[in-house]
Scaffold this active site. Sequence first.
Site, PDB file in Angstrom:
ATOM      1  N   CYS A 115     106.008  29.332  43.282  1.00 27.00           N
ATOM      2  CA  CYS A 115     105.632  28.233  42.862  1.00 27.00           C
ATOM      3  C   CYS A 115     105.582  27.946  41.362  1.00 27.00           C
ATOM      4  O   CYS A 115     105.278  28.825  40.579  1.00 27.00           O
ATOM      5  CB  CYS A 115     104.388  27.786  43.244  1.00 27.00           C
ATOM      6  SG  CYS A 115     103.929  27.879  45.058  1.00 27.00           S
ATOM      7  N   ARG A 130     112.635  29.923  39.608  1.00 30.83           N
ATOM      8  CA  ARG A 130     111.616  30.917  40.236  1.00 30.83           C
ATOM      9  C   ARG A 130     111.602  30.797  41.782  1.00 30.83           C
ATOM     10  O   ARG A 130     111.144  31.598  42.784  1.00 30.83           O
ATOM     11  CB  ARG A 130     110.061  30.391  39.882  1.00 30.83           C
ATOM     12  CG  ARG A 130     109.595  30.598  38.292  1.00 30.83           C
ATOM     13  CD  ARG A 130     108.738  29.851  37.914  1.00 30.83           C
ATOM     14  NE  ARG A 130     107.593  30.435  38.576  1.00 30.83           N
ATOM     15  CZ  ARG A 130     106.546  30.984  38.004  1.00 30.83           C
ATOM     16  NH1 ARG A 130     107.099  31.357  36.464  1.00 30.83           N
ATOM     17  NH2 ARG A 130     105.600  31.389  38.262  1.00 30.83           N
ATOM     18  N   TRP A 137     106.959  27.128  46.827  1.00 28.58           N
ATOM     19  CA  TRP A 137     107.611  28.154  47.489  1.00 28.58           C
ATOM     20  C   TRP A 137     106.730  28.594  48.711  1.00 28.58           C
ATOM     21  O   TRP A 137     105.496  28.864  48.504  1.00 28.58           O
ATOM     22  CB  TRP A 137     107.755  29.200  46.503  1.00 28.58           C
ATOM     23  CG  TRP A 137     108.623  30.371  47.374  1.00 28.58           C
ATOM     24  CD1 TRP A 137     110.240  30.427  47.504  1.00 28.58           C
ATOM     25  CD2 TRP A 137     108.210  31.644  48.265  1.00 28.58           C
ATOM     26  NE1 TRP A 137     110.242  31.640  48.217  1.00 28.58           N
ATOM     27  CE2 TRP A 137     109.180  32.220  48.655  1.00 28.58           C
ATOM     28  CE3 TRP A 137     106.867  32.226  48.321  1.00 28.58           C
ATOM     29  CZ2 TRP A 137     109.174  33.520  49.169  1.00 28.58           C
ATOM     30  CZ3 TRP A 137     106.449  33.183  49.036  1.00 28.58           C
ATOM     31  CH2 TRP A 137     107.925  34.032  49.497  1.00 28.58           C
ATOM     32  N   ASN A 153      99.724  27.950  42.698  1.00 30.75           N
ATOM     33  CA  ASN A 153     100.525  28.776  42.701  1.00 30.75           C
ATOM     34  C   ASN A 153      99.844  30.309  42.994  1.00 30.75           C
ATOM     35  O   ASN A 153      98.835  30.359  42.330  1.00 30.75           O
ATOM     36  CB  ASN A 153     101.262  29.234  41.596  1.00 30.75           C
ATOM     37  CG  ASN A 153     102.093  30.510  41.630  1.00 30.75           C
ATOM     38  OD1 ASN A 153     102.370  31.001  42.716  1.00 30.75           O
ATOM     39  ND2 ASN A 153     102.613  30.926  40.444  1.00 30.75           N
ATOM     40  N   GLY A 154     100.278  30.980  44.260  1.00 27.34           N
ATOM     41  CA  GLY A 154      99.452  31.966  44.709  1.00 27.34           C
ATOM     42  C   GLY A 154      98.872  31.875  46.071  1.00 27.34           C
ATOM     43  O   GLY A 154      99.229  31.161  46.932  1.00 27.34           O
ATOM     44  N   GLU A 185     121.746  48.758  45.912  1.00 27.54           N
ATOM     45  CA  GLU A 185     121.891  47.531  45.100  1.00 27.54           C
ATOM     46  C   GLU A 185     122.932  46.470  45.664  1.00 27.54           C
ATOM     47  O   GLU A 185     122.792  45.396  45.680  1.00 27.54           O
ATOM     48  CB  GLU A 185     121.708  47.911  43.518  1.00 27.54           C
ATOM     49  CG  GLU A 185     122.056  46.864  42.655  1.00 27.54           C
ATOM     50  CD  GLU A 185     120.859  45.598  42.447  1.00 27.54           C
ATOM     51  OE1 GLU A 185     120.005  45.830  43.442  1.00 27.54           O
ATOM     52  OE2 GLU A 185     121.047  44.841  41.930  1.00 27.54           O
ATOM     53  N   LYS A 228     122.233  42.830  46.819  1.00 27.68           N
ATOM     54  CA  LYS A 228     122.888  41.776  46.223  1.00 27.68           C
ATOM     55  C   LYS A 228     123.508  41.060  47.128  1.00 27.68           C
ATOM     56  O   LYS A 228     123.668  39.724  47.425  1.00 27.68           O
ATOM     57  CB  LYS A 228     123.807  42.140  45.048  1.00 27.68           C
ATOM     58  CG  LYS A 228     123.968  41.635  43.765  1.00 27.68           C
ATOM     59  CD  LYS A 228     122.682  41.633  42.815  1.00 27.68           C
ATOM     60  CE  LYS A 228     121.187  41.649  43.332  1.00 27.68           C
ATOM     61  NZ  LYS A 228     120.299  42.101  42.347  1.00 27.68           N
ATOM     62  N   GLU A 241     121.088  39.100  49.999  1.00 22.11           N
ATOM     63  CA  GLU A 241     120.375  38.272  49.395  1.00 22.11           C
ATOM     64  C   GLU A 241     121.181  36.758  49.057  1.00 22.11           C
ATOM     65  O   GLU A 241     120.646  35.789  49.041  1.00 22.11           O
ATOM     66  CB  GLU A 241     119.390  38.394  48.272  1.00 22.11           C
ATOM     67  CG  GLU A 241     119.949  39.001  46.891  1.00 22.11           C
ATOM     68  CD  GLU A 241     119.155  39.308  46.049  1.00 22.11           C
ATOM     69  OE1 GLU A 241     117.946  39.001  45.773  1.00 22.11           O
ATOM     70  OE2 GLU A 241     119.562  40.087  45.041  1.00 22.11           O
ATOM     71  N   HIS A 299     124.313  60.979  60.125  1.00 22.00           N
ATOM     72  CA  HIS A 299     123.073  61.110  60.927  1.00 22.00           C
ATOM     73  C   HIS A 299     122.674  59.751  61.348  1.00 22.00           C
ATOM     74  O   HIS A 299     121.508  59.444  61.668  1.00 22.00           O
ATOM     75  CB  HIS A 299     121.936  61.565  59.683  1.00 22.00           C
ATOM     76  CG  HIS A 299     122.120  62.784  59.286  1.00 22.00           C
ATOM     77  ND1 HIS A 299     121.936  63.918  59.819  1.00 22.00           N
ATOM     78  CD2 HIS A 299     122.974  63.244  58.055  1.00 22.00           C
ATOM     79  CE1 HIS A 299     122.604  65.036  59.162  1.00 22.00           C
ATOM     80  NE2 HIS A 299     122.951  64.670  57.944  1.00 22.00           N
ATOM     81  N   LYS A 338     111.881  34.168  42.585  1.00 24.29           N
ATOM     82  CA  LYS A 338     112.291  35.078  41.316  1.00 24.29           C
ATOM     83  C   LYS A 338     111.136  35.775  40.945  1.00 24.29           C
ATOM     84  O   LYS A 338     111.217  36.795  40.441  1.00 24.29           O
ATOM     85  CB  LYS A 338     112.735  33.952  40.023  1.00 24.29           C
ATOM     86  CG  LYS A 338     113.208  34.703  38.878  1.00 24.29           C
ATOM     87  CD  LYS A 338     114.572  35.494  38.934  1.00 24.29           C
ATOM     88  CE  LYS A 338     115.031  36.045  37.793  1.00 24.29           C
ATOM     89  NZ  LYS A 338     115.982  37.217  38.247  1.00 24.29           N
TER      90      LYS A 338
HETATM   91  C1  F6R Z   1     116.851  41.065  43.590  1.00 19.55           C
HETATM   92  C2  F6R Z   1     115.512  40.698  42.888  1.00 19.55           C
HETATM   93  C3  F6R Z   1     114.293  41.363  43.255  1.00 19.55           C
HETATM   94  C4  F6R Z   1     113.424  41.666  42.172  1.00 19.55           C
HETATM   95  C5  F6R Z   1     112.034  41.888  42.738  1.00 19.55           C
HETATM   96  C6  F6R Z   1     111.220  42.488  41.509  1.00 19.55           C
HETATM   97  O1  F6R Z   1     118.095  40.551  42.828  1.00 19.55           O
HETATM   98  O2  F6R Z   1     115.777  40.078  41.847  1.00 19.55           O
HETATM   99  O3  F6R Z   1     114.479  42.351  44.269  1.00 19.55           O
HETATM  100  O4  F6R Z   1     114.200  42.665  41.485  1.00 19.55           O
HETATM  101  O5  F6R Z   1     111.327  40.868  43.190  1.00 19.55           O
HETATM  102  O6  F6R Z   1     111.171  41.525  40.535  1.00 19.55           O
HETATM  103  P1  F6R Z   1     110.572  41.845  39.115  1.00 19.55           P
HETATM  104  O7  F6R Z   1     111.579  42.760  38.276  1.00 19.55           O
HETATM  105  O8  F6R Z   1     110.340  40.566  38.195  1.00 19.55           O
HETATM  106  O9  F6R Z   1     109.345  42.785  39.036  1.00 19.55           O
END
Ligand code: F6R
Length: 609
Positions: free
Chosen positions: A2, A27, A74, A98-99, A481, A485, A488, A504, A604
């Site tokens: 949020c 975000r 959010w 927010n929270g 990763e 990527k 998501e 395995h 975010k």
């Molecule tokens: C994936 C992504 C998330 C963040 C994770 C940690 O593309 O962006 O997996 O890496 O939420 O966020 P930070 O780095 O802000 O602690």
Amino acid sequence: MCGIVGIVGREPVAERLVDALRRLEYRGYDSAGVATIDSGVLARRRAEGKLFNLEKKLAEDPLPGTIGIAHTRWATHGVPNETNAHPHFVDGVAVVHNGIIENFSELKEELIGEGVTFETQTDTEVVGQLIARSLRNGMGRREAMQAMLKQVTGAYALAVIFADDPSTIMAARSGPPLAIGHGRGEMYLGSDAIALAPFTNEITYLVDGDWAILGRDGAFIFDHDGNRVERPRQISQSAAYMVDKGNHRHFMEKEIYEQPEVISHALAQYVDLGDHTVDTSICGAIDFASLRSLAISACGTAYLSGLIGKYWFERYARLPVEIDVASEFRYREIPLAKDQAALFISQSGETADTLASLRYCQEVGLKIGAVVNVKESTIARESDAIFPILAGPEIGVASTKAFTCQLTVLASLAIAAGKLRGTIAPDEERQLVKSLTEMPRLMSSVLNAVESQIEALARELSRYQDVLYLGRGTSYPLALEGALKLKEISYIHAEGYAAGELKHGPIALIDENMPVIVIAPFDRFFEKTISNMQEVAARGGKIIFITDEKGAAASKLPTMATITLPHVAEIVAPMVYSLPIQLLAYHTAVFMGTDVDQPRNLAKSVTVE
Ligand code: F6R
């Protein structure tokens, strides 16, 4: 997650509030709303979905008023519909939050028992109800706010306005960040300095437990016990950043292409580009020479950069590394001792689980290092040594440039640690640093060389429902990763595995419907990875082979596509190989028409557990 903004102004605020919300879109959110006070009356517009829905409502039915609060939500408690969208109104009190209010169920039950009715399914509504109850019981606004803060537990950033006080916003912070912006005859409130950048660069961050009263000419800040406190006013650099897409279709694309440049900036801070050495003073308060081991913790992509960092610290500095995702680390009750240090990696510097792990280590008395992008963040402020990654604002929800900048910083620190621990000879140091300094140029050439091939491949990949990524050594975290990527932003199911694990279990999945992306630079693991690739080919699996010229020449296996990169030193391979992986996920998602910069359900900055 949020986003919150507020303005106590002299001119109409509704449009400016929505503009500020736009700067918080990155975000992640699923509904939005704005409330103002005009002639002693609170009014609001709220809408499900993206900000243009809210703007449409405002255009049809404008909101006058020179004070207001606004929010991007959010969803946590309650579906993302208009009713649950903030601001919430209770008897002339408007609240955005927010929270998570953790004890909201008990509080709600108590209030329902007193005959109060709730309009929404949110945890936030109890905040408005508690304030309203205190006001009904004869308390003043300030006392009512303080009483509410004593009753709620959990994580919150809050902004509150009162219909009968058109010149005050009250705000509180316990967990998620909240910044006060100082203007000339106006004051602002925002979840971060980026939101406030068009209004002011003079920012005061509330500290956990603080609450504040903002008027047009300034703000009073109080600690949890109600004592007046002063918090420093800082000049934020956020205004200097153009938060726009430039010539790119999406922020993610722009951020992928920015990598050579931002990595150059980061490198310039950590290594001597001329004589190819590291100055061990970059390690700051972390005394790597005397450490018995290092604990690393982070979430998501940041965790995966830490996993690659582990390979480097162990190889170059002979320093054992304990690593875990922060949501597990914080509850694992790891025995830690003072001859260890802890490193936390976070783009935002606000991730709730990472922060909680940091505080766990702080209690044990460990020295804390933070690899962060946002230097003013809570994780940075609570650390003994800050290692900024200097990526600039990352707006796309899927992390790209922050990942490679984190890697750049971790590689530099691992070399510095090796130097301090006497495990790297001067020649090796020079060789490693020289390789790092060549990286931005190599990355630029890779970006130019592979884009059109990857675009065509993405079109093909988008027809599949499952994808497997394999790699060995530092290419294993990169496989994780790559899968993260892809899933998501394209919503295609993807998994990453250590290539050696194939036999395995995951080998059972291989058939012609399962593309397998093999990340295999021509390094000391190459032959082994090729054997695993052979096992995939023998079972009809379709291989996308990401390798270098030597690797492409050495393998005779049939592939669906081979992406050939220049041959690079082992230490820079994770950064260089990140590019095809990011581009493949990006173009697949573009081709599938998903919301690349704000994928569904994702946020975010994850400020709740
Ligand atoms: C994936 C992504 C998330 C963040 C994770 C940690 O593309 O962006 O997996 O890496 O939420 O966020 P930070 O780095 O802000 O602690």
